[in-house]
Design a protein around this motif. Structure first.
Motif, PDB file in Angstrom:
ATOM      1  N   PRO A 125     -13.365 -10.094 -12.417  1.00 20.72           N
ATOM      2  CA  PRO A 125     -13.191  -9.283 -13.634  1.00 20.72           C
ATOM      3  C   PRO A 125     -12.840  -7.844 -13.243  1.00 20.72           C
ATOM      4  CG  PRO A 125     -15.210 -10.579 -13.745  1.00 20.72           C
ATOM      5  CD  PRO A 125     -14.709 -10.699 -12.347  1.00 20.72           C
ATOM      6  N   TYR A 126     -11.900  -7.245 -13.967  1.00 20.21           N
ATOM      7  CA  TYR A 126     -11.416  -5.917 -13.606  1.00 20.21           C
ATOM      8  C   TYR A 126     -12.208  -4.787 -14.270  1.00 20.21           C
ATOM      9  CZ  TYR A 126      -7.114  -8.094 -11.789  1.00 20.21           C
ATOM     10  OH  TYR A 126      -6.206  -8.833 -11.084  1.00 20.21           O
ATOM     11  N   PHE A 127     -12.801  -5.065 -15.430  1.00 24.85           N
ATOM     12  CA  PHE A 127     -13.349  -3.980 -16.245  1.00 24.85           C
ATOM     13  C   PHE A 127     -14.874  -4.023 -16.268  1.00 24.85           C
ATOM     14  CE2 PHE A 127      -9.258  -5.402 -18.037  1.00 24.85           C
ATOM     15  CZ  PHE A 127      -8.506  -4.282 -17.722  1.00 24.85           C
ATOM     16  N   HIS A 173      -7.217  -6.415  -7.573  1.00 29.69           N
ATOM     17  CA  HIS A 173      -7.977  -5.590  -8.516  1.00 29.69           C
ATOM     18  C   HIS A 173      -7.073  -4.495  -9.072  1.00 29.69           C
ATOM     19  CE1 HIS A 173     -11.697  -4.369 -10.396  1.00 29.69           C
ATOM     20  NE2 HIS A 173     -12.351  -5.307  -9.712  1.00 29.69           N
ATOM     21  N   ARG A 174      -7.675  -3.537  -9.736  1.00 32.84           N
ATOM     22  CA  ARG A 174      -6.950  -2.413 -10.320  1.00 32.84           C
ATOM     23  C   ARG A 174      -7.086  -1.174  -9.439  1.00 32.84           C
ATOM     24  NH1 ARG A 174      -5.466  -3.015 -15.799  1.00 32.84           N
ATOM     25  NH2 ARG A 174      -5.008  -5.240 -16.060  1.00 32.84           N
ATOM     26  N   PRO A 175      -6.025  -0.369  -9.315  1.00 33.02           N
ATOM     27  CA  PRO A 175      -6.077   0.807  -8.447  1.00 33.02           C
ATOM     28  C   PRO A 175      -7.180   1.803  -8.798  1.00 33.02           C
ATOM     29  CG  PRO A 175      -3.804   0.270  -8.976  1.00 33.02           C
ATOM     30  CD  PRO A 175      -4.652  -0.616  -9.829  1.00 33.02           C
ATOM     31  N   ASN A 176      -7.549   1.891 -10.078  1.00 34.47           N
ATOM     32  CA  ASN A 176      -8.578   2.872 -10.445  1.00 34.47           C
ATOM     33  C   ASN A 176      -9.973   2.478  -9.964  1.00 34.47           C
ATOM     34  OD1 ASN A 176      -9.007   0.781 -12.255  1.00 34.47           O
ATOM     35  ND2 ASN A 176      -9.268   2.096 -14.046  1.00 34.47           N
ATOM     36  N   ARG A 177     -10.110   1.297  -9.384  1.00 32.79           N
ATOM     37  CA  ARG A 177     -11.391   0.876  -8.814  1.00 32.79           C
ATOM     38  C   ARG A 177     -11.375   0.929  -7.280  1.00 32.79           C
ATOM     39  NH1 ARG A 177     -14.263  -2.388 -12.464  1.00 32.79           N
ATOM     40  NH2 ARG A 177     -16.108  -1.769 -11.261  1.00 32.79           N
ATOM     41  N   LEU A 178     -10.293   1.465  -6.713  1.00 34.68           N
ATOM     42  CA  LEU A 178     -10.120   1.414  -5.259  1.00 34.68           C
ATOM     43  C   LEU A 178     -11.267   2.074  -4.507  1.00 34.68           C
ATOM     44  CD1 LEU A 178      -8.551   0.772  -2.686  1.00 34.68           C
ATOM     45  CD2 LEU A 178      -7.202   2.860  -3.064  1.00 34.68           C
ATOM     46  N   MET A 179     -11.699   3.249  -4.935  1.00 35.59           N
ATOM     47  CA  MET A 179     -12.754   3.944  -4.195  1.00 35.59           C
ATOM     48  C   MET A 179     -14.067   3.159  -4.233  1.00 35.59           C
ATOM     49  SD  MET A 179     -11.048   6.240  -2.900  1.00 35.59           S
ATOM     50  CE  MET A 179     -12.407   6.976  -1.992  1.00 35.59           C
ATOM     51  N   GLU A 180     -14.365   2.540  -5.362  1.00 36.10           N
ATOM     52  CA  GLU A 180     -15.552   1.683  -5.446  1.00 36.10           C
ATOM     53  C   GLU A 180     -15.425   0.492  -4.497  1.00 36.10           C
ATOM     54  OE1 GLU A 180     -17.160   0.891  -9.625  1.00 36.10           O
ATOM     55  OE2 GLU A 180     -15.116   1.604  -9.994  1.00 36.10           O
ATOM     56  N   GLN A 196      -2.246  -3.308  -0.234  1.00 37.62           N
ATOM     57  CA  GLN A 196      -0.890  -3.298  -0.785  1.00 37.62           C
ATOM     58  C   GLN A 196      -0.956  -2.973  -2.278  1.00 37.62           C
ATOM     59  OE1 GLN A 196       1.335  -7.014  -0.343  1.00 37.62           O
ATOM     60  NE2 GLN A 196       3.150  -5.811   0.140  1.00 37.62           N
ATOM     61  N   LEU A 197      -0.108  -2.058  -2.706  1.00 35.92           N
ATOM     62  CA  LEU A 197      -0.061  -1.666  -4.110  1.00 35.92           C
ATOM     63  C   LEU A 197       1.113  -2.346  -4.811  1.00 35.92           C
ATOM     64  CD1 LEU A 197      -0.844   2.147  -3.785  1.00 35.92           C
ATOM     65  CD2 LEU A 197      -2.372   0.366  -4.658  1.00 35.92           C
ATOM     66  N   ILE A 198       0.879  -2.716  -6.076  1.00 32.18           N
ATOM     67  CA  ILE A 198       1.874  -3.406  -6.893  1.00 32.18           C
ATOM     68  C   ILE A 198       2.285  -2.487  -8.040  1.00 32.18           C
ATOM     69  CG2 ILE A 198       2.432  -5.537  -8.113  1.00 32.18           C
ATOM     70  CD1 ILE A 198       1.409  -5.930  -5.207  1.00 32.18           C
ATOM     71  N   ALA A 206       1.170   2.500  -9.919  1.00 31.38           N
ATOM     72  CA  ALA A 206       0.696   1.170  -9.534  1.00 31.38           C
ATOM     73  C   ALA A 206      -0.314   0.668 -10.560  1.00 31.38           C
ATOM     74  CB  ALA A 206       0.050   1.225  -8.153  1.00 31.38           C
ATOM     75  N   ASN A 207      -0.235  -0.628 -10.887  1.00 29.26           N
ATOM     76  CA  ASN A 207      -1.188  -1.201 -11.833  1.00 29.26           C
ATOM     77  C   ASN A 207      -2.001  -2.349 -11.244  1.00 29.26           C
ATOM     78  OD1 ASN A 207       0.800  -3.139 -11.716  1.00 29.26           O
ATOM     79  ND2 ASN A 207       0.930  -3.445 -13.929  1.00 29.26           N
ATOM     80  N   MET A 208      -1.813  -2.584  -9.944  1.00 21.16           N
ATOM     81  CA  MET A 208      -2.534  -3.670  -9.285  1.00 21.16           C
ATOM     82  C   MET A 208      -2.625  -3.357  -7.797  1.00 21.16           C
ATOM     83  SD  MET A 208      -1.472  -7.720  -9.476  1.00 21.16           S
ATOM     84  CE  MET A 208      -0.711  -7.405 -11.077  1.00 21.16           C
ATOM     85  N   LEU A 209      -3.699  -3.828  -7.157  1.00 20.94           N
ATOM     86  CA  LEU A 209      -3.782  -3.692  -5.711  1.00 20.94           C
ATOM     87  C   LEU A 209      -4.288  -4.990  -5.103  1.00 20.94           C
ATOM     88  CD1 LEU A 209      -6.933  -3.328  -4.471  1.00 20.94           C
ATOM     89  CD2 LEU A 209      -6.739  -1.140  -5.629  1.00 20.94           C
TER      90      LEU A 209
END
Length: 248
Positions: A125-127, A173-180, A196-198, A206-209
């Motif tokens: 889950p992304y959110f 996952h989503r890029p905005n969760r990368l640091m977590e 890798q970023l998508i 980017a909207n996916m990693l």
């Protein structure tokens, strides 16, 4: 092999012309993230054990069967999605290689044992939260998209427990969760090795990693070239079409 379908279900091709999957627009359909994860992840080619957490209707596990002869286990907490995944395995005649389990991923280490798997994939889950309205509108989609039954930390902790020393864990996952993601991977001794970023189109954010870590690996992160999904004409880029339909 014929499979009985529920009224809202259909059989689709899963990228490969000889691979089929049972889907439902009201419950769950595989998407680009599953295909990209299945192409990105390292897998043992001839023998070993792979586990796919949050397997949904089994798309990633089915796709991995085209890249590896290893035993593959899919874990899904939603009974309806588990049923679809299990019947898709039967539909493709892959019952000897693929096994689907209806289970809570948080209980996977006690169920399968610590250090059991060579490779692990997960499309979690992304959110982090969900509004009650969204949950009531479509419970299946809400559980798949939001951290209702498992958190990001749960996923990474369990993943670390399940793989062997030197085993690989890949997730989308989503890029905005990368640091977590990076913080939890380091916390649970999954050293990030490949990222890798998508991008949906040129010039966009980017909207996916895609990220892969190694259990107790040494620091050595490789940033792979980005992937752009759509060209200016609105169709898949040549690069993405090669990933989908070309050679490895």
């Amino acid at each position: 092999m014929e499979q009985q379908l529920l009224p809202d279900e259909r059989i689709d091709f899963l990228v490969h012309p000889d691979l089929k999957i049972i889907q439902s627009p009201s419950v769950f359909s595989f998407s680009l993230d599953a295909v990209l994860l299945a192409r990105f992840a390292w897998v043992p080619i001839q023998r070993g054990k792979i586990i796919d957490l949050c397997t949904g209707n089994g798309a990633v596990a089915l796709l991995l069967s085209k890249r590896s002869k290893a035993d593959i286990t899919g874990v899904e907490i939603q009974e309806r999605l588990y049923s679809m995944a299990r019947r898709s395995v039967e539909l493709n005649g892959l019952g000897e290689q693929l096994h689907m389990d209806l289970a809570d991923l948080k209980e996977a280490p006690s169920k399968y044992g610590h250090g059991t798997f060579d490779a692990l994939t997960c499309n979690p889950p992304y959110f982090p939260s969900v509004h009650e309205k969204d949950f009531n509108q479509n419970e299946h989609l809400a559980i798949a998209r939001h951290e209702i039954y498992c958190s990001l930390e749960d996923v990474i902790r369990v993943s670390s427990q399940l793989v062997k020393q030197g085993g690989k864990v890949a997730m989308v996952h989503r890029p905005n969760r990368l640091m977590e993601i990076l913080a939890f991977m380091r916390k649970y001794k999954l050293e990030p090795k490949k990222l890798q970023l998508i991008y949906p189109k040129a010039g966009s954010e980017a909207n996916m990693l895609l990220i892969e870590g190694m259990k107790n690996g040494k620091p050595d992160l490789h940033i792979l070239p980005p992937i752009t999904v759509y060209g200016e004409d609105g169709h898949y880029t040549d690069e993405l079409k090669r990933m989908f339909y070309g050679e490895e």
